[in-house]
Structure formats: C-alpha cells, structure tokens
Design a protein around this motif. Structure first.
Motif, PDB file in Angstrom:
ATOM      1  N   LYS A  83      -9.226   0.949 -11.822  1.00 28.53           N
ATOM      2  CA  LYS A  83      -9.493  -0.228 -11.461  1.00 28.53           C
ATOM      3  C   LYS A  83      -8.227  -0.270 -10.226  1.00 28.53           C
ATOM      4  O   LYS A  83      -7.711   0.630  -9.835  1.00 28.53           O
ATOM      5  CB  LYS A  83      -8.560  -1.292 -12.248  1.00 28.53           C
ATOM      6  CG  LYS A  83      -8.662  -3.118 -11.315  1.00 28.53           C
ATOM      7  CD  LYS A  83      -8.465  -3.644 -12.674  1.00 28.53           C
ATOM      8  CE  LYS A  83      -7.905  -5.174 -11.919  1.00 28.53           C
ATOM      9  NZ  LYS A  83      -7.529  -5.996 -12.933  1.00 28.53           N
ATOM     10  N   SER A  84      -8.952  -0.945  -9.302  1.00 26.95           N
ATOM     11  CA  SER A  84      -8.825  -0.877  -7.144  1.00 26.95           C
ATOM     12  C   SER A  84      -7.382  -1.937  -7.654  1.00 26.95           C
ATOM     13  O   SER A  84      -7.777  -3.199  -7.941  1.00 26.95           O
ATOM     14  CB  SER A  84      -9.192  -1.611  -6.380  1.00 26.95           C
ATOM     15  OG  SER A  84      -9.846  -0.183  -6.607  1.00 26.95           O
ATOM     16  N   TYR A  85      -6.563  -2.056  -6.518  1.00 22.52           N
ATOM     17  CA  TYR A  85      -5.000  -3.024  -6.920  1.00 22.52           C
ATOM     18  C   TYR A  85      -5.179  -3.342  -5.518  1.00 22.52           C
ATOM     19  O   TYR A  85      -5.329  -2.523  -4.131  1.00 22.52           O
ATOM     20  CB  TYR A  85      -4.257  -2.520  -7.674  1.00 22.52           C
ATOM     21  CG  TYR A  85      -4.060  -2.693  -8.644  1.00 22.52           C
ATOM     22  CD1 TYR A  85      -4.055  -3.567  -9.919  1.00 22.52           C
ATOM     23  CD2 TYR A  85      -4.689  -1.338  -9.332  1.00 22.52           C
ATOM     24  CE1 TYR A  85      -3.742  -3.313 -10.867  1.00 22.52           C
ATOM     25  CE2 TYR A  85      -4.699  -1.047 -10.290  1.00 22.52           C
ATOM     26  CZ  TYR A  85      -4.618  -2.336 -11.797  1.00 22.52           C
ATOM     27  OH  TYR A  85      -4.709  -1.869 -12.831  1.00 22.52           O
ATOM     28  N   ARG A  86      -5.026  -4.398  -4.769  1.00 21.66           N
ATOM     29  CA  ARG A  86      -4.755  -5.231  -3.463  1.00 21.66           C
ATOM     30  C   ARG A  86      -3.033  -4.318  -3.209  1.00 21.66           C
ATOM     31  O   ARG A  86      -2.465  -5.128  -4.016  1.00 21.66           O
ATOM     32  CB  ARG A  86      -5.024  -6.821  -3.140  1.00 21.66           C
ATOM     33  CG  ARG A  86      -6.127  -6.921  -3.819  1.00 21.66           C
ATOM     34  CD  ARG A  86      -6.815  -6.675  -2.221  1.00 21.66           C
ATOM     35  NE  ARG A  86      -7.295  -7.056  -1.068  1.00 21.66           N
ATOM     36  CZ  ARG A  86      -7.759  -7.010   0.196  1.00 21.66           C
ATOM     37  NH1 ARG A  86      -8.182  -5.685   0.496  1.00 21.66           N
ATOM     38  NH2 ARG A  86      -7.236  -8.007   0.947  1.00 21.66           N
ATOM     39  N   VAL A  87      -2.888  -3.943  -1.782  1.00 22.76           N
ATOM     40  CA  VAL A  87      -1.521  -3.146  -1.326  1.00 22.76           C
ATOM     41  C   VAL A  87      -1.570  -3.649  -0.009  1.00 22.76           C
ATOM     42  O   VAL A  87      -2.228  -4.092   0.624  1.00 22.76           O
ATOM     43  CB  VAL A  87      -1.551  -1.974  -1.611  1.00 22.76           C
ATOM     44  CG1 VAL A  87      -0.163  -1.087  -1.303  1.00 22.76           C
ATOM     45  CG2 VAL A  87      -1.518  -1.123  -3.565  1.00 22.76           C
ATOM     46  N   VAL A  88      -0.098  -4.095   0.057  1.00 23.46           N
ATOM     47  CA  VAL A  88       0.436  -4.158   1.008  1.00 23.46           C
ATOM     48  C   VAL A  88       1.521  -2.749   1.689  1.00 23.46           C
ATOM     49  O   VAL A  88       2.582  -3.717   0.941  1.00 23.46           O
ATOM     50  CB  VAL A  88       1.265  -5.827   1.484  1.00 23.46           C
ATOM     51  CG1 VAL A  88       2.310  -6.733   0.356  1.00 23.46           C
ATOM     52  CG2 VAL A  88       1.553  -5.927   3.417  1.00 23.46           C
ATOM     53  N   THR A  89       1.308  -2.500   2.852  1.00 16.77           N
ATOM     54  CA  THR A  89       2.615  -2.188   3.637  1.00 16.77           C
ATOM     55  C   THR A  89       2.785  -2.033   4.584  1.00 16.77           C
ATOM     56  O   THR A  89       2.351  -2.615   5.041  1.00 16.77           O
ATOM     57  CB  THR A  89       2.463  -0.595   2.619  1.00 16.77           C
ATOM     58  OG1 THR A  89       3.133   0.396   3.440  1.00 16.77           O
ATOM     59  CG2 THR A  89       1.434   0.136   3.202  1.00 16.77           C
ATOM     60  N   ASN A  90       3.596  -1.591   4.874  1.00 17.01           N
ATOM     61  CA  ASN A  90       3.430  -1.266   6.734  1.00 17.01           C
ATOM     62  C   ASN A  90       2.884  -0.592   7.438  1.00 17.01           C
ATOM     63  O   ASN A  90       2.492   0.869   7.058  1.00 17.01           O
ATOM     64  CB  ASN A  90       5.128  -1.691   7.681  1.00 17.01           C
ATOM     65  CG  ASN A  90       6.120  -0.360   7.274  1.00 17.01           C
ATOM     66  OD1 ASN A  90       5.408   1.241   7.170  1.00 17.01           O
ATOM     67  ND2 ASN A  90       7.056  -0.265   6.248  1.00 17.01           N
ATOM     68  N   SER A  91       2.709  -0.798   8.571  1.00 17.87           N
ATOM     69  CA  SER A  91       1.952   0.178   9.861  1.00 17.87           C
ATOM     70  C   SER A  91       1.975   1.884   9.276  1.00 17.87           C
ATOM     71  O   SER A  91       1.636   2.860   9.375  1.00 17.87           O
ATOM     72  CB  SER A  91       1.291   0.080  11.094  1.00 17.87           C
ATOM     73  OG  SER A  91       2.585  -0.562  11.714  1.00 17.87           O
ATOM     74  N   PHE A  92       3.419   1.832   9.299  1.00 18.44           N
ATOM     75  CA  PHE A  92       4.108   2.940   9.433  1.00 18.44           C
ATOM     76  C   PHE A  92       3.636   4.097   8.330  1.00 18.44           C
ATOM     77  O   PHE A  92       2.491   4.631   8.456  1.00 18.44           O
ATOM     78  CB  PHE A  92       5.281   2.923   9.425  1.00 18.44           C
ATOM     79  CG  PHE A  92       6.703   4.794   9.113  1.00 18.44           C
ATOM     80  CD1 PHE A  92       6.113   5.521  10.179  1.00 18.44           C
ATOM     81  CD2 PHE A  92       7.149   4.448   8.146  1.00 18.44           C
ATOM     82  CE1 PHE A  92       7.069   6.587   9.528  1.00 18.44           C
ATOM     83  CE2 PHE A  92       7.746   5.833   7.962  1.00 18.44           C
ATOM     84  CZ  PHE A  92       7.590   6.996   8.588  1.00 18.44           C
TER      85      PHE A  92
END
Length: 564
Positions: free
Chosen positions: A504-513
């Motif tokens: 399954k796919s999950y929505r992830v947030v991180t920084n551009s680095f």
C-alpha cells in the motif's frame, strides 16, 4: 598516537600558484617564527555563544550557572589584533563551514556579514565545508566573488550593496567539475611571510554529496581527500615552499569529547595516515569537537565550533634545513579576558540593526524554558517529535500521513528568550535555519521499511546511525545488533496502531533536502506523485505550529523503540 598535553590558562588553552621561479628566491638565514590561527565550523555565529566547557554565574540569577559566553567576531578580532601586535607573522585561516546553518543575525543577510567580517580580520584561506554548499554551487561562487545575483534576492546585498565577495580563498583540492575533472575552487594557496612560504592545501569530506542537497552540486565530483591533497605536494615543492599545512573539513572524535588522544578515532585518522610526509600539520573540522593530537608524527587539531576556540599553530621554520617544528593548542575565545575589536563591533551592530526586528517577533509559548534536541537511546528527541508533527500539520491539505525529519537539520535546542517561556522568530530560526521546502510524496510500506533501514550504516559507513525524527501516530522498533537490512522489525512499523501494508502507498512529507536523497536516504528519490512546495519552507510550518499550540510541550519520545 601521542597525547599532547593541553595547557590550561586564560585565555583557556586546550592543547593560486606563485611564479614557478619563485623557489629560487633567497631564504632567511635562520629560523622564522610564524603563527597560524585557524577557525572551524563557525556557522555565521557573529555573536558570542555559550561554551559548555566552562560554567559561570548566571547574570540574571547568580545562584545559577550558565555556559561561558565565548567566540563571536568581536572577541576573535580582539585576540587576533592582540597577537599580531606581539608578532606580525600571523596567518588567519579556516577549516570550513564558516557559513551555513547560521543564526538569524547572519543568515537573514545571506551570511554576507560573516564573510565580510572574516575578510576584515585578515583571513587568507579556508577549506570548503559541506555547509558552504547549502545554497548550491552558484551561490557559493557568488559568496566567493561578490555581486547580487543571488538565488535569494530578499536577503542578498542588504548588508552591503554591492556585496564585495570574500577577500580570502575557499580551497577545494578534491572538488572537481564532472565534465572537465578540473578543480572548481583553488586547490591551495601559498602565503609568503617573513621570507618563508607557507602553503595551505584545502579539502572537504568526500561524502559531501550525501549531506547536502544533491541538486546544488549536481555538476561536481568529490574525490578522495588524501589522494587529492597529495597530488599537489610535488607542485608546491617545485615552488620552494617551506611548510605545508592541510585545511580539511573532516575530523575525528575522542571519548566523550574530552580531547583525550588515546581514544582519538574517526575518518581524519585514516586520511592523515595517507598524507605525504612533507605535510607538517592538519587543521580539521566537521565533527564539532576540541582535540589536539598527533597522528603518524603530525599535529591534528580541531577547535570545538561556533568560534569558541581558535586553533593555534606556532611554527618554527628553518629554510636551510627544511625543518618545521609545530607547537599546537586550542585557545578559548574567552569573554572574561579578551578585548573586543571595534571594527567587528560595528559589523555586529549593523547586522543586529538589520535583523533584530524580525528576530524579536514573539511567535508563541512553550511549556518550559527549553525543548531539547538531545536524543534518547533510540535516537528520538523531544524537539524532533515537535518538528515532525509541525511538518505533518502544515501539509494536512495534501493528505499527508507520516512526516520524516533529518536530525542534522535540527541545529539547536528551542530556547525561550522572552519572559513567560515565550519563543521568538529568532529562537525558532536558530533551530531550523536552512529554508528547506516541504515535499510531499508517496512511498509504499515496503519502501518505508527500506527507508528506515537506511538509517543504519548510513552512507555506507559502518556504525554510523542517523535516526529520522517521525510524526505522531507512526511507530516502530529496531535491533541495532541485527544483520544489515534486518534491523527494523517489519511487523512493528505501524500507523495509528495498524501495521503498514508493504504494497500500500502512504502519503509522506519530508523536506527538500531529504527528498533529494540527502543524508544518503535514497529511497525518498523513488517516491511517486511528488508535490514540490517551494513556497512552504521548514521555518514557516514550524512557526505556524508553535502559534497554533500555546504552551507547547516537547514530544514524549515514545515513537521509536530500540530493543537492543
């Protein structure tokens, strides 16, 4: 390795090319004394900051103690002026990370006041550091050469217009263009003082691509440090140099950071053991430690960070014999005893006047006077929890479920500088000064497992661990003693109590680095449905989160469990 005793006194002491025919110039008949002063990992700290090694009474409450204020350009400038009055044969150099990850007073002005201050103090050269590349190659070249053609015109040329560039040279013997193979920056600099020639060869850690945003250095290769340094030794010998000093942004560490050389280890040891015997001493950095050791018969020294200490090498150069004697020590930039330099005070005051209004804007309140970035045994910090939660909340409109934050991007504890545990924009900026944009993407459960495995033996370095900080509701456990690739228990990786589905796919947030594969987390680059958010940067979501949560407390550090 031999331990060098470190004298304790006030100030506290812990232990480009020239004319090819210039080697034919007459040399001094007798020994010449030259002092090399070096600065590492300054990070734009124009003002003095707390040195943890010495405690003094708190001016606000004498019953308590605080870390001694040390460093800052006023004290460094005062010390250099004082020592030059005693001996004019003083050369001031650096070992990288002079700029980048800087406090508001410098960073909001694109670190231009820092470069100008170092130039006015007579800095001659510095190795490149990884943080010099934070804003990409083009911007670093502007910092070297001057001008206002910046990738952030809101900050550039606000301190001085036009920005004049650095009077010193950044050196990078191992930083080459991918196409031509030629150095992008000068590999070395030769300085003539009192009739002798001192050569400085500069290098940055070869692993720089794994710890800076890849997009900013896509045209560069970072080569082996020792091989690149040694390459220029014969060339310098032909020029008739009398001493060679390496300035390198790579270092080591001692047990508990106490500077005891019997426990000295790290990448710098291997590098120094491979260096040409003609090199007399190595000025190092990157690891933010204070040490003064001997490796393979050579002095290797690093001076803490933020300008708390200057590395001092007192050289006795005898051209007739080719002998170079080195006496090394770290000198504390002690606010109790050193004079301040008036020209540096002017720079600090101007930088303050241009940034103070922004710096002092109240943002919100926290539950105690400090939320710490110190990690527990599992690698999780109270402040890391808060920042990951802020990233998640700040991107809810993009339906994010999990946030990941790199620990190296958390540059300071969150300290309340105003009454009532009120934190200001400057307080928050000190924690997150990079201006990394939010990036939302999708990863499968299997990819998240692979991502978590990349925390261990990070960047291919055995034993190197970088534990990502994670948002609330995401939990997992790991066994640090398990085999590579099997340290994270797949069944323990849960979102809101439910085990992640590998498919399954999950929505992830991180920084551009990190999204660009920074810190060797390459799995992020395999994400799908990527949303770049260039107008939503880390400091913005952090500020919004603190505003929205009065009396904010640090995280409980219960999201990551280390079983062994």
């Amino acid at each position: 390795m031999k331990k060098i005793l470190l004298p304790l006194s006030l100030p506290l002491m812990l232990a480009a090319c020239n004319d090819p025919l210039s080697g034919l110039e007459p040399k001094p008949a007798g020994p010449v004394n030259v002092t090399v002063m070096a600065l590492n990992d300054f990070h734009g700290n124009l003002e003095a900051t707390g040195f943890a090694g010495v405690k003094v009474p708190d001016p606000k409450d004498p019953a308590k103690t605080v870390s001694l204020p040390a460093g800052g350009v006023e004290l460094i400038g005062g010390y250099l002026e004082q020592e030059r009055a005693k001996n004019p044969n003083v050369l001031f150099v650096g070992a990288g990370d002079l700029i980048g990850a800087s406090p508001v007073t410098s960073s909001l002005l694109r670190d231009e006041p820092t470069v100008i201050a170092l130039s006015k103090m007579g800095m001659k050269a510095s190795s490149l550091g990884n943080h010099e590349f934070d804003q990409g190659l083009k911007e670093l070249q502007r910092m070297q050469n001057g001008g206002c053609d910046s990738n952030d015109t809101s900050k550039a040329c606000k301190f001085q217009n036009p920005y004049p560039g650095a009077d010193f040279k950044w050196l990078g013997a191992n930083v080459v263009d991918k196409t031509s193979g030629k150095p992008v920056f000068a590999p070395y600099l030769v300085e003539k003082v009192a009739g002798v020639k001192i050569a400085f060869i500069g290098a940055v850690l070869k692993d720089t691509p794994s710890i800076v945003s890849p997009s900013g250095i896509s045209t560069l290769n970072f080569l082996d440090e020792a091989e690149s340094i040694n390459k220029y030794v014969p060339e310098l010998q032909k020029q008739g140099v009398d001493a060679m000093i390496v300035l390198i942004h790579q270092g080591g560490e001692t047990e508990n950071g106490r500077g005891v050389c019997e426990t000295f280890k790290g990448p710098i040891v291997d590098i120094v053991n491979k260096l040409d015997p003609a090199i007399s001493a190595v000025v190092s950095g990157h690891t933010h430690q204070a040490y003064n050791c001997t490796v393979n018969g050579r002095t290797v020294i690093e001076g803490d960070f933020y300008g708390h200490m200057l590395q001092r090498l007192d050289l006795t150069v005898t051209p007739s014999t080719g002998k170079v004697d080195v006496r090394a020590m770290n000198v504390l930039m002690d606010s109790r005893s050193l004079p301040k330099n008036a020209a540096m005070t002017e720079i600090v005051n101007r930088a303050r006047s241009l940034t103070e209004a922004v710096k002092q804007v109240p943002v919100g309140t926290i539950a105690t006077s400090q939320i710490s970035r110190a990690s527990n045994a599992a690698g999780e910090s109270a402040l890391g929890d808060v920042i990951a939660d802020a990233m998640l909340e700040g991107t809810k409109a993009q339906s994010t479920q999990i946030a990941f934050m790199n620990p190296g991007g958390i540059r300071a504890d969150l300290n309340a500088s105003q009454a009532g545990n009120t934190v200001t924009y400057g307080d928050l900026f000190a924690v997150q000064p990079f201006g990394n944009a939010m990036t939302v993407l999708e990863l499968t459960g299997a990819q998240i497992k692979a991502l978590l495995e990349e925390q261990f033996d990070n960047a291919g370095v055995a034993g190197q661990t970088k534990v990502l900080q994670v948002s609330g509701g995401f939990t997992y456990s790991y066994d640090s003693t398990a085999a590579k690739g099997s340290r994270v228990n797949a069944s323990s990786i849960k979102l809101n109590g439910t085990v992640l589905d590998a498919a399954k796919s999950y929505r992830v947030v991180t920084n551009s680095f990190l999204a660009g594969g920074g810190d060797a987390f390459s799995t992020f680059t395999k994400g799908t449905n990527v949303i770049q958010m260039p107008n939503v940067v880390d400091i913005d979501v952090f500020v919004a989160y603190v505003k929205a949560h009065p009396g904010l407390a640090g995280g409980a550090q219960n999201r990551i469990t280390r079983t062994k």
